[in-house]
Design a protein around this motif. Structure first.
Motif, PDB file in Angstrom:
ATOM      1  N   MET A   1      58.217  88.297  61.417  1.00  0.00           N
ATOM      2  CA  MET A   1      57.642  87.054  60.973  1.00  0.00           C
ATOM      3  C   MET A   1      56.381  87.364  60.186  1.00  0.00           C
ATOM      4  N   GLU A   2      56.162  86.634  59.120  1.00  0.00           N
ATOM      5  CA  GLU A   2      54.989  86.844  58.282  1.00  0.00           C
ATOM      6  C   GLU A   2      54.391  85.502  57.884  1.00  0.00           C
ATOM      7  N   ILE A   3      53.058  85.434  57.900  1.00  0.00           N
ATOM      8  CA  ILE A   3      52.352  84.256  57.419  1.00  0.00           C
ATOM      9  C   ILE A   3      51.240  84.722  56.489  1.00  0.00           C
ATOM     10  N   THR A   4      50.759  83.831  55.657  1.00  0.00           N
ATOM     11  CA  THR A   4      49.639  84.128  54.770  1.00  0.00           C
ATOM     12  C   THR A   4      48.556  83.088  55.013  1.00  0.00           C
ATOM     13  N   LEU A   5      47.336  83.562  55.217  1.00  0.00           N
ATOM     14  CA  LEU A   5      46.195  82.684  55.444  1.00  0.00           C
ATOM     15  C   LEU A   5      45.147  82.929  54.366  1.00  0.00           C
ATOM     16  N   THR A   6      44.409  81.909  54.041  1.00  0.00           N
ATOM     17  CA  THR A   6      43.305  82.048  53.092  1.00  0.00           C
ATOM     18  C   THR A   6      42.039  82.304  53.889  1.00  0.00           C
ATOM     19  N   ASP A   8      38.092  83.539  53.165  1.00  0.00           N
ATOM     20  CA  ASP A   8      37.052  83.815  52.174  1.00  0.00           C
ATOM     21  C   ASP A   8      37.620  83.762  50.747  1.00  0.00           C
ATOM     22  N   GLY A   9      38.529  82.815  50.518  1.00  0.00           N
ATOM     23  CA  GLY A   9      39.116  82.632  49.195  1.00  0.00           C
ATOM     24  C   GLY A   9      40.207  83.628  48.828  1.00  0.00           C
ATOM     25  N   LYS A  10      40.577  84.498  49.757  1.00  0.00           N
ATOM     26  CA  LYS A  10      41.612  85.517  49.503  1.00  0.00           C
ATOM     27  C   LYS A  10      42.862  85.182  50.302  1.00  0.00           C
ATOM     28  N   GLN A  11      44.030  85.405  49.708  1.00  0.00           N
ATOM     29  CA  GLN A  11      45.299  85.236  50.409  1.00  0.00           C
ATOM     30  C   GLN A  11      45.578  86.518  51.192  1.00  0.00           C
ATOM     31  N   ILE A  12      45.592  86.407  52.517  1.00  0.00           N
ATOM     32  CA  ILE A  12      45.776  87.571  53.385  1.00  0.00           C
ATOM     33  C   ILE A  12      47.070  87.417  54.161  1.00  0.00           C
ATOM     34  N   PRO A  13      48.016  88.348  53.958  1.00  0.00           N
ATOM     35  CA  PRO A  13      49.259  88.290  54.735  1.00  0.00           C
ATOM     36  C   PRO A  13      49.060  88.912  56.115  1.00  0.00           C
ATOM     37  N   PHE A  14      49.718  88.338  57.101  1.00  0.00           N
ATOM     38  CA  PHE A  14      49.740  88.848  58.468  1.00  0.00           C
ATOM     39  C   PHE A  14      51.196  88.927  58.889  1.00  0.00           C
ATOM     40  N   LYS A  15      51.582  90.016  59.528  1.00  0.00           N
ATOM     41  CA  LYS A  15      52.992  90.219  59.861  1.00  0.00           C
ATOM     42  C   LYS A  15      53.140  90.783  61.267  1.00  0.00           C
ATOM     43  N   SER A  16      54.182  90.299  61.946  1.00  0.00           N
ATOM     44  CA  SER A  16      54.542  90.834  63.251  1.00  0.00           C
ATOM     45  C   SER A  16      55.905  91.502  63.130  1.00  0.00           C
ATOM     46  N   ASN A  17      56.021  92.699  63.662  1.00  0.00           N
ATOM     47  CA  ASN A  17      57.319  93.377  63.735  1.00  0.00           C
ATOM     48  C   ASN A  17      57.287  94.330  64.925  1.00  0.00           C
ATOM     49  N   GLY A  18      58.309  95.127  65.050  1.00  0.00           N
ATOM     50  CA  GLY A  18      58.431  96.023  66.194  1.00  0.00           C
ATOM     51  C   GLY A  18      57.350  97.083  66.290  1.00  0.00           C
ATOM     52  N   ALA A  19      56.626  97.343  65.210  1.00  0.00           N
ATOM     53  CA  ALA A  19      55.608  98.393  65.212  1.00  0.00           C
ATOM     54  C   ALA A  19      54.218  97.899  65.599  1.00  0.00           C
ATOM     55  N   VAL A  20      54.038  96.603  65.739  1.00  0.00           N
ATOM     56  CA  VAL A  20      52.704  96.039  65.977  1.00  0.00           C
ATOM     57  C   VAL A  20      52.041  96.628  67.224  1.00  0.00           C
TER      58      VAL A  20
END
Length: 117
Positions: A1-6, A8-20
């Motif tokens: 699963m992956e989401i992107t959050l803003t 400080d004005g930057k688009q930052i992706p966050f991802k969860s997978n088996g390696a987290v």
């Protein structure tokens, strides 16, 4: 699963997978599941709490340093080119941790959830 959050004005992706969990252990020498469980349980879902209840619960139960580490781990999983945790955090003028806790909750749930019914 992956989401992107803003942040400080930057688009930052966050991802969860088996390696987290393994990435978290390798970087911070702590067990992700134990850290998540140490935040404590609540009788209500976070989204069901009133704003004052949320702030009170977070103040009592969340180790914010740990949550910065969890956020970095999800970001590093999404983008392997990001820097070490401190350098990554220093790249932001503002990092509103209280604003990103709730959106990252879904990634935490995917990381520890069981598919058994």
């Amino acid at each position: 699963m992956e989401i992107t959050l803003t942040i400080d004005g930057k688009q930052i992706p966050f991802k969860s997978n088996g390696a987290v969990a393994k990435r978290y252990m390798m970087q911070f020498q702590r067990d992700l599941l134990k850290d998540i469980l140490s935040m404590g349980a609540t009788n209500k879902g976070f989204e069901e709490m009133e704003e004052g209840e949320k702030v009170s619960w977070m103040r009592e139960n969340i180790d914010f340093n740990m949550f910065y580490d969890i956020a970095w781990t999800f970001a590093k999983t999404a983008d392997n080119t990001i820097q070490d945790p401190l350098s990554w955090l220093e790249s932001f003028d503002e990092f509103p941790i209280l604003d990103i806790i709730e959106p990252l909750q879904s990634l935490l749930e995917k990381t520890i959830a069981s598919k058994k019914k």
